[in-house]
Scaffold this active site. Structure first.
Site, PDB file in Angstrom:
ATOM      1  N   ALA A  41      74.055  39.048 112.104  1.00 27.41           N
ATOM      2  CA  ALA A  41      74.332  40.482 112.032  1.00 27.41           C
ATOM      3  C   ALA A  41      73.738  41.235 113.215  1.00 27.41           C
ATOM      4  CB  ALA A  41      73.783  41.058 110.730  1.00 27.41           C
ATOM      5  N   GLY A  46      65.958  39.895 114.088  1.00 34.22           N
ATOM      6  CA  GLY A  46      66.075  38.558 114.660  1.00 34.22           C
ATOM      7  C   GLY A  46      67.244  38.451 115.630  1.00 34.22           C
ATOM      8  N   CYS A  47      68.371  39.007 115.254  1.00 30.46           N
ATOM      9  CA  CYS A  47      69.561  38.926 116.110  1.00 30.46           C
ATOM     10  C   CYS A  47      69.365  39.734 117.387  1.00 30.46           C
ATOM     11  CB  CYS A  47      70.796  39.393 115.350  1.00 30.46           C
ATOM     12  SG  CYS A  47      71.199  38.288 113.965  1.00 30.46           S
ATOM     13  N   THR A  48      68.644  40.845 117.297  1.00 31.81           N
ATOM     14  CA  THR A  48      68.347  41.643 118.485  1.00 31.81           C
ATOM     15  C   THR A  48      67.440  40.866 119.418  1.00 31.81           C
ATOM     16  OG1 THR A  48      68.661  43.713 117.282  1.00 31.81           O
ATOM     17  CG2 THR A  48      67.352  43.813 119.310  1.00 31.81           C
ATOM     18  N   ALA A  51      69.537  38.080 121.084  1.00 31.19           N
ATOM     19  CA  ALA A  51      70.487  38.622 122.056  1.00 31.19           C
ATOM     20  C   ALA A  51      69.763  39.103 123.314  1.00 31.19           C
ATOM     21  CB  ALA A  51      71.287  39.762 121.441  1.00 31.19           C
TER      22      ALA A  51
END
Length: 156
Positions: A41, A46-48, A51
């Protein structure tokens, strides 16, 4: 559980949209290595982190012949906002029906606090210039993943 890819498998082709409405396909990367990473998401911690790690390493990855593509089930407007907020410098693609994630073995059963559900499994698949899988990693950690990937690819 979908079948996971292993080294030497043909990477499933895909064509997905980026936030600008462009169609991006795996075939467009033939002749180069491409890191296809799946994340659950956009704009979550975590995804930030993951990325931004790819963003911060993109020049050295591209210099070594590796392009990067991020894929999530998020809608295009959410991906556009994520890319803008984090100044991401590689394509983010929307896979709303999870078809590409499933083909790559990145969609399946997950457990969180004892609850079992279907979801996106944080995964990275490196595809070689001929369209074959050269590395497949599943259940990767968001933090430190790019550094580990660089080591696994012999780039450090």
């Amino acid at each position: 559980m979908t079948e996971r890819l292993t080294t030497g498998d043909a990477a499933p082709d895909f064509t997905l949209q980026d936030p600008e409405g462009n169609e991006v396909s795996l075939a467009g990367f033939r002749g180069r290595h491409v890191v296809v990473y799946f994340y659950p998401a956009a704009s979550t911690p975590g995804c930030t982190k993951q990325a931004c790690d790819f963003r911060d390493n993109i020049a050295s990855l591209q210099g070594a012949g590796y392009d990067v593509v991020g894929i999530s089930p998020d809608p295009l407007p959410k991906l556009a906002k994520f890319a803008q907020n984090e100044a991401l410098n590689f394509p983010l693609l929307s896979d709303p029906d999870h078809a590409v994630a499933a083909a790559y073995g990145a969609w399946g059963e997950k457990k969180n606090y004892g609850k079992v559900y279907e979801g996106l499994i944080r995964s990275t698949v490196v595809v070689d210039p001929d369209g074959k899988v050269s590395l497949a990693q599943y259940n990767v950690r968001a933090t430190g993943h790019v550094a580990k990937l660089r080591r696994d690819l012999g780039l450090d």
